[in-house]
Design a protein around this motif. Structure first.
Motif, mmCIF file in Angstrom:
data_model
loop_
_atom_site.group_PDB
_atom_site.id
_atom_site.type_symbol
_atom_site.label_atom_id
_atom_site.label_comp_id
_atom_site.label_asym_id
_atom_site.label_seq_id
_atom_site.Cartn_x
_atom_site.Cartn_y
_atom_site.Cartn_z
ATOM 1 N N UNK A 159 15.726 -3.441 -11.304
ATOM 2 C CA UNK A 159 15.189 -3.943 -10.302
ATOM 3 C C UNK A 159 13.833 -4.325 -10.499
ATOM 4 N N UNK A 160 12.915 -2.401 -10.980
ATOM 5 C CA UNK A 160 11.409 -2.930 -11.361
ATOM 6 C C UNK A 160 11.315 -3.923 -13.303
ATOM 7 N N UNK A 161 11.769 -3.490 -14.000
ATOM 8 C CA UNK A 161 11.796 -4.871 -14.940
ATOM 9 C C UNK A 161 12.463 -5.970 -14.848
ATOM 10 N N UNK A 162 13.291 -5.813 -14.051
ATOM 11 C CA UNK A 162 12.267 -7.964 -13.270
ATOM 12 C C UNK A 162 11.673 -8.364 -12.547
ATOM 13 N N UNK A 163 11.224 -6.869 -12.185
ATOM 14 C CA UNK A 163 9.789 -7.660 -11.708
ATOM 15 C C UNK A 163 9.011 -7.444 -12.279
ATOM 16 N N UNK A 164 8.694 -6.481 -13.599
ATOM 17 C CA UNK A 164 7.571 -6.397 -14.093
ATOM 18 C C UNK A 164 7.954 -7.139 -15.253
ATOM 19 N N UNK A 165 8.885 -8.233 -15.921
ATOM 20 C CA UNK A 165 8.978 -9.276 -17.040
ATOM 21 C C UNK A 165 8.731 -10.367 -15.828
ATOM 22 N N UNK A 166 8.875 -10.276 -15.272
ATOM 23 C CA UNK A 166 8.074 -11.712 -13.963
ATOM 24 C C UNK A 166 6.880 -11.604 -14.234
ATOM 25 N N UNK A 191 0.914 -1.203 -0.141
ATOM 26 C CA UNK A 191 0.331 0.290 0.048
ATOM 27 C C UNK A 191 0.947 1.334 -0.156
ATOM 28 N N UNK A 192 1.717 1.398 0.436
ATOM 29 C CA UNK A 192 2.917 2.062 1.268
ATOM 30 C C UNK A 192 3.831 2.263 0.134
ATOM 31 N N UNK A 193 4.782 1.207 -0.920
ATOM 32 C CA UNK A 193 5.672 1.442 -1.208
ATOM 33 C C UNK A 193 5.471 2.573 -2.874
ATOM 34 N N UNK A 194 4.557 2.774 -3.116
ATOM 35 C CA UNK A 194 4.645 3.625 -4.107
ATOM 36 C C UNK A 194 4.660 5.327 -3.639
ATOM 37 N N UNK A 195 4.703 5.360 -2.300
ATOM 38 C CA UNK A 195 4.975 6.910 -2.113
ATOM 39 C C UNK A 195 6.297 7.444 -1.833
ATOM 40 N N UNK A 196 7.152 6.174 -1.675
ATOM 41 C CA UNK A 196 7.958 6.108 -1.254
ATOM 42 C C UNK A 196 9.209 7.710 -2.070
ATOM 43 N N UNK A 236 3.499 0.140 -8.821
ATOM 44 C CA UNK A 236 5.148 0.914 -8.665
ATOM 45 C C UNK A 236 6.138 1.018 -9.512
ATOM 46 N N UNK A 237 6.551 -0.763 -9.800
ATOM 47 C CA UNK A 237 7.152 -0.617 -10.588
ATOM 48 C C UNK A 237 7.027 0.204 -11.754
ATOM 49 N N UNK A 238 6.288 0.073 -12.707
ATOM 50 C CA UNK A 238 6.030 0.971 -13.755
ATOM 51 C C UNK A 238 6.464 2.392 -13.838
ATOM 52 N N UNK A 239 5.875 3.238 -12.367
ATOM 53 C CA UNK A 239 6.161 4.522 -12.123
ATOM 54 C C UNK A 239 8.126 4.456 -11.622
#
Length: 187
Positions: free
Chosen positions: A141-148, A77-82, A125-128
């Motif tokens: 790290x976001x690319x890896x997460x989104x790829x998966x 819920x909060x990772x996108x606000x960091x 959040x990863x796209x953001x």
């Protein structure tokens, strides 16, 4: 007894060194009741100590990812606000840990704990992070997460490919290297 206030004071003495982060991570792992206050401090977005809490949270997750399970609602819920780059990078790394565990061929507790809602929040959040003005590590790290995540949600791969291609020309050498690797896996 260490509470949120004491934890906050101790975090003030944590620096980038592996030794300090490992020392704090050991404390958290020995006291799982401290994960919630650690996250609360990490999600105090306008406080520089939040970055230190994020570093410790990442170290803790690396050692025992399951300790985050009871707090997945709060985390996602909060990772996108960091906001601080020094906090975004460890949060992006934790997302990578979570997605790698979720898509692992070995059965694990993360696969049962992460809900579609958690995965949706991580995806957004990863796209953001990938689109925003963030350092290359968070983008990688976001690319890896989104790829998966794209192996579960078909719409992600075309969007990921488009974003990477749009940003490729202006990316750093490190960004371009991860982008090439990611694009190769998308083919």
């Amino acid at each position: 007894m260490v509470g949120k206030e004491e934890l906050y004071q101790v975090l003030d003495h944590v620096d980038h060194s592996r030794e300090k982060r490992a020392e704090m991570s050991s404390l958290i792992l020995s006291r799982p009741d401290l994960v919630a206050p650690l996250m609360e401090i990490a999600f105090t977005f306008d406080d520089p100590i939040s970055s230190r809490a994020s570093w410790v949270l990442e170290f803790t997750a690396k050692e025992n990812l399951d300790c985050i399970i009871p707090h997945l609602d709060l985390f996602t819920a909060h990772i996108g606000q960091v906001r601080f780059d020094s906090a975004v990078r460890p949060m992006a790394k934790i997302c990578e840990y979570l997605t790698k565990a979720y898509f692992s061929n070995s059965e694990n507790k993360i696969q049962k704990a992460l809900t579609d809602r958690h995965l949706e929040l991580i995806t957004n959040t990863c796209f953001d992070w990938l689109i925003g003005e963030h350092k290359v590590a968070a983008k990688a790290y976001s690319m890896t997460s989104l790829l998966l995540l794209g192996s579960k949600y078909a719409w992600i791969w075309p969007e990921l490919k488009m974003v990477i291609e749009q940003n490729y020309a202006n990316g750093s050498a490190a960004y371009k290297a991860r982008a090439r690797h990611t694009l190769a896996q998308l083919k």
